[in-house]
Design a protein around this motif. Structure first.
Motif, short mmCIF file in Angstrom:
data_model
loop_
_atom_site.label_atom_id
_atom_site.label_comp_id
_atom_site.label_asym_id
_atom_site.label_seq_id
_atom_site.Cartn_x
_atom_site.Cartn_y
_atom_site.Cartn_z
N SER A 78 -3.35 2.88 12.25
CA SER A 78 -4.41 3.15 13.24
C SER A 78 -5.02 1.87 13.78
N GLY A 79 -4.48 0.72 13.38
CA GLY A 79 -5.04 -0.55 13.81
C GLY A 79 -4.17 -1.23 14.85
N PRO A 80 -4.47 -2.49 15.12
CA PRO A 80 -3.74 -3.19 16.18
C PRO A 80 -2.31 -3.55 15.78
N VAL A 81 -2.04 -3.77 14.48
CA VAL A 81 -0.70 -4.20 14.05
C VAL A 81 -0.26 -3.35 12.87
N GLU A 82 0.85 -2.65 13.04
CA GLU A 82 1.44 -1.91 11.94
C GLU A 82 2.43 -2.82 11.21
N ARG A 83 2.40 -2.84 9.89
CA ARG A 83 3.30 -3.69 9.11
C ARG A 83 3.55 -3.05 7.76
N GLU B 92 2.45 10.12 3.31
CA GLU B 92 1.68 9.59 4.44
C GLU B 92 0.19 9.56 4.12
N GLU B 93 -0.32 10.60 3.46
CA GLU B 93 -1.73 10.63 3.08
C GLU B 93 -2.06 9.53 2.06
N ILE B 94 -1.16 9.34 1.12
CA ILE B 94 -1.39 8.28 0.12
C ILE B 94 -1.41 6.92 0.80
N GLN B 95 -0.50 6.69 1.71
CA GLN B 95 -0.43 5.39 2.38
C GLN B 95 -1.70 5.11 3.18
N ARG B 96 -2.21 6.13 3.88
CA ARG B 96 -3.44 5.92 4.66
C ARG B 96 -4.62 5.60 3.74
N HIS B 97 -4.71 6.32 2.60
CA HIS B 97 -5.80 6.08 1.67
C HIS B 97 -5.69 4.68 1.05
N LEU B 98 -4.47 4.30 0.66
CA LEU B 98 -4.27 2.96 0.10
C LEU B 98 -4.60 1.88 1.11
N ASP B 99 -4.26 2.12 2.36
CA ASP B 99 -4.55 1.13 3.40
C ASP B 99 -6.05 0.86 3.46
N ALA B 100 -6.83 1.93 3.39
CA ALA B 100 -8.29 1.76 3.44
C ALA B 100 -8.81 1.04 2.20
N LEU B 101 -8.30 1.42 1.04
CA LEU B 101 -8.75 0.78 -0.20
C LEU B 101 -8.38 -0.71 -0.25
N LEU B 102 -7.17 -1.02 0.19
CA LEU B 102 -6.74 -2.41 0.18
C LEU B 102 -7.56 -3.26 1.14
N GLY B 103 -7.94 -2.66 2.28
CA GLY B 103 -8.78 -3.39 3.23
C GLY B 103 -10.14 -3.76 2.64
N LEU B 104 -10.63 -2.94 1.71
CA LEU B 104 -11.94 -3.19 1.11
C LEU B 104 -11.88 -4.06 -0.15
N HIS B 105 -10.79 -3.96 -0.90
CA HIS B 105 -10.78 -4.54 -2.24
C HIS B 105 -9.67 -5.56 -2.50
N ALA B 106 -8.84 -5.86 -1.52
CA ALA B 106 -7.72 -6.78 -1.74
C ALA B 106 -7.72 -7.88 -0.70
N ARG B 107 -7.06 -8.98 -1.04
CA ARG B 107 -6.96 -10.11 -0.13
C ARG B 107 -5.51 -10.29 0.28
N THR B 108 -5.29 -10.30 1.58
CA THR B 108 -3.94 -10.42 2.11
C THR B 108 -3.25 -11.66 1.56
N GLN B 109 -1.99 -11.50 1.17
CA GLN B 109 -1.10 -12.54 0.66
C GLN B 109 -1.45 -13.00 -0.75
#
Length: 736
Positions: free
Chosen positions: A574-579, A532-549
């Motif tokens: 922690s956002g509006p849509v969990e996926r 769970e901790e890894i997933q939350r950290h990855l979520d933050a990193l992907l939001g900053l450094h990756a492009r969806t799709q």
């Protein structure tokens, strides 16, 4: 020769088939089948099996075919065995007629010698038998002084010119015998499928020349009659002419025969049987004749240039006529374009009429480059490293969706892309591909040379402005790519998950962002964290450094963790849509373990990914339980770009081990279903996709599972292991 009776028991044969080379990029499928076909015909004629020497170096997948044959048993076609047979064993023959057959790769080596490559050939040492010296040997004391009064030689091998770089790496052809000829009355009937600079055509896994020749030999009759090779030869010529007239092939080998009377005949299979082709040739002859009369010495000047560029033999006259120049040009795949360009150089005020250009397209469809331009392109592509050559192929796929590239190698790429539809007054697709690649890889070796080459071609075609417009457009798109273009293989997040340490599946991990050659360390967690901790950290990193799709997300795992469903990890808690992670990004797993033993297999299979589809994947039998069995099955499809498995869960670790060790870069499986149930779902889901787009195809399927938990896309697992994009060096692991 007449149909006199012949005792076939007094006939011997040496059949050589080379498929597998030390440098696997030269591997060739077909010669073993051709040699076995020749052997079968000889045995049906009455030649004893013990009189046949079969030397073969088959591909792994063809070893079973060879082993299943009745006697004679085969020996390797390596240099030592070939020399032993021709230098020592032939002199012990007790017979009247000797047949020699050779099928494999051939090149025009140093000194314009024809080199029939041995299996020992590797990239830095092209070593082969001197074909001309082989013919010399047949009239020396290496054959019995009495008895063998006729020899038939059939060589189904290319005689292609080497690139400049390859020329420096080619050893002089291996000469079997230097002694003078002593048996000038020994008659030799030699047939070869190519002339200097020419290529023999493959057809459905066998040599086209051999296929036609065997058909004519079979039609020549059985029952002890002496085969009339003059008639067989006429039949071979006629069959090739019919093939061409029927439109069943575009390209032919050039055939050569040296008959019983030592008369040489060279037959260029020009497309002149079809009435449309005949009219085109006549149009071209008339136009060439018009241009020749515009100034003194034009014919001689054109002939000088053609002598320097074309491999075809020139006419015997010192001042060739228009018809002789046209027929000379038709003997080379790029001859007509070269002829028109040579005429244009010497008659600048009299350009060729449009009708001549139309005739050129009819006579040599898809071959619009001059001989010099084609040679230069192959040389330039040959200087690219494997990664850049793959990028060139990827540029071709992007520029021309659906194009089929037979292999990621300089000559096949050049030939295929040149042969695509070239519309008059429009920039050829080959030049568009060059500009796309050059804009994407400005720092790659020979890019400047490729751009100069493309500009020269466009200038000759009168399309210089169109090319410069295309260049500006490609550069603009490339400059905007970091912000707007799909990232694909050049934009990825790489995550190394260490094996679990302690209870709760806690793991240490590292994360990098990678865009092409630019690598940035994003995180390094030495203290094991929960999933769970890894997933939350990855979520933050992907939001900053990756492009969806778009950004490829790669998880580097240990072999024991490859079934970890990382694509189901959650983001947006922690956002509006969990996926799911696999809904937003193409997610793949990778593994660096077990790759070090056979890296060449890994890279060779990966080289096929860019030109393959999901239909090219190797479906493993589902009853293999041991890594030894799996590895053996993989060798039957050593050229497959990847594997699909439906193996039961209890045996999957054995499959993972064998695939990683065997260099398999792409592995697809169903994480939940097994055996027949998995096969049904995988066949439906994989469809007919281009293999390079498979990670993005799976992302779409996984996205559907967020809307429907029963959708089978949630269970798709993909190992996607690009050897050109490893983990960053250990020295760069620590986060800033």
């Amino acid at each position: 020769m007449t149909s006199e009776q012949h005792d076939w028991r007094r006939t011997h044969a040496v059949l050589v088939a080379v498929e597998a080379y030390q440098d696997e990029s030269w591997d060739l499928d077909g010669p073993v089948t051709d040699a076995l076909g020749m052997m079968g015909w000889l045995i049906r004629q009455g030649v004893p099996a013990d009189n046949i020497h079969l030397l073969a170096s088959p591909l792994e997948r063809n070893k079973g075919v060879l082993a299943a044959q009745e006697p004679p048993s085969s020996r390797p076609a390596d240099r030592a065995t070939v020399r032993k047979v021709f230098r020592d064993e032939l002199r012990r023959l007790d017979g009247e007629w000797l047949w020699i057959y050779w099928a494999g790769h051939g090149v025009q080596a140093q000194g314009d010698r024809w080199s029939l490559l041995y299996p020992e050939t590797r990239e830095t040492d092209l070593v082969g038998l001197d074909a001309d010296n082989l013919i010399h040997l047949l009239r020396t004391d290496r054959l019995p002084s009495r008895g063998v009064d006729r020899v038939t030689v059939v060589i189904d091998a290319c005689r292609t010119a080497l690139s400049t770089r390859q020329q420096t790496m080619a050893s002089p052809p291996d000469r079997l015998h230097e002694a003078p000829q002593t048996h000038h009355d020994r008659r030799i009937f030699m047939m070869r499928a190519s002339r200097p600079g020419g290529a023999a055509k493959e057809l459905g896994g066998s040599g086209q020349f051999t296929s036609v020749l065997l058909g004519q030999l079979a039609a020549a009759g059985r029952g002890g009659a002496m085969v009339d090779l003059d008639r067989v030869w006429d039949g071979v010529r006629g069959e090739f002419e019919r093939l061409r007239a029927d439109g069943r092939t575009r390209q032919f080998p050039t055939l050569y025969v040296n008959d019983w009377n030592d008369q040489e005949t060279e037959f260029t299979l020009a497309p002149l049987q079809d009435p449309r082709h005949k009219r085109a040739r006549q149009q071209l002859v008339l136009e060439v004749n018009r241009l020749l009369t515009t100034a003194v010495g034009v014919a001689e000047g054109v002939a000088v240039r053609l002598c320097g560029e074309l491999a075809a033999e020139p006419p015997a006259t010192t001042s060739p006529s228009a018809a002789e120049l046209v027929d000379w040009a038709l003997g080379d795949p790029h001859g007509v374009a070269t002829l028109l360009d040579a005429l244009g150089e010497r008659t600048p005020g009299e350009p060729a009429r449009p009708e001549a250009q139309d005739a050129c397209r009819i006579l040599q469809s898809g071959q619009w480059l001059t001989r010099t331009e084609h040679t230069a392109l192959v040389d330039l592509l040959d200087r690219l490293d494997p990664e850049d050559l793959s990028a060139f192929a990827a540029a071709a796929h992007e520029e021309i969706p659906g194009v089929h590239l037979p292999a990621i190698a300089p000559a096949p790429l050049a030939g295929t892309l040149e042969g695509l539809l070239c519309v008059p007054h429009r920039l050829p697709q080959l030049l568009r591909v060059v500009e796309r690649f050059a804009a994407r890889r400005p720092g790659a070796p020979s890019v400047a040379g490729l751009r100069d080459w493309a500009l020269g071609c466009a200038t000759r075609l009168g399309l210089q402005a169109a090319l410069l417009d295309r260049r500006a457009d490609a550069e603009e798109r490339a400059a905007a790519a970091p912000a707007t273009a799909p990232a694909g293989a050049d934009d990825r997040i790489q995550i190394r998950l260490r094996p679990p340490d302690g209870p709760g599946q806690r793991r240490s991990y590292e994360v990098w962002s990678r865009r092409g050659a630019d690598v940035e360390a994003l995180a390094k967690a030495d203290t094991p964290a929960s999933p769970e901790e890894i997933q939350r950290h990855l979520d933050a990193l992907l939001g900053l450094h990756a492009r969806t799709q778009e950004t490829l997300v790669e998880f580097f795992l240990a072999p024991t963790d490859l079934e970890l469903d990382v694509h189901r990890w959650q983001r947006g808690a922690s956002g509006p849509v969990e996926r799911s992670l696999g809904t937003d990004f193409p997610v793949v797993v990778r593994c660096t373990e077990l790759r070090g033993d056979q890296p060449h297999l890994w890279r060779r299979r990966w080289d096929q990914v860019g030109v393959a589809s999901t239909e090219d994947l190797h479906w493993l039998p589902d009853d293999l339980e041991k890594s030894k069995q799996v590895y053996g099955a993989l060798q039957s499809r050593a050229d497959a770009p990847g594997v699909v498995m439906t193996t039961p869960r209890r045996s999957r670790s054995e499959v993972f081990t064998a695939c990683l060790f065997g260099g398999v870069p792409v592995l697809v499986w169903h994480s939940d279903a097994e055996l027949a149930a998995a096969k049904v779902e995988l066949e439906s889901l994989l469809g007919r996709e281009r293999l390079p787009s498979l990670p993005h195809h799976l992302r779409k399927l996984r996205s559907a599972s967020d809307a429907d938990d029963r959708h089978p896309g949630r269970n798709l697992a993909l190992l996607w292991d690009d050897p050109c994009r490893p983990l960053p060096d250990q020295l760069n692991l620590s986060a800033p």
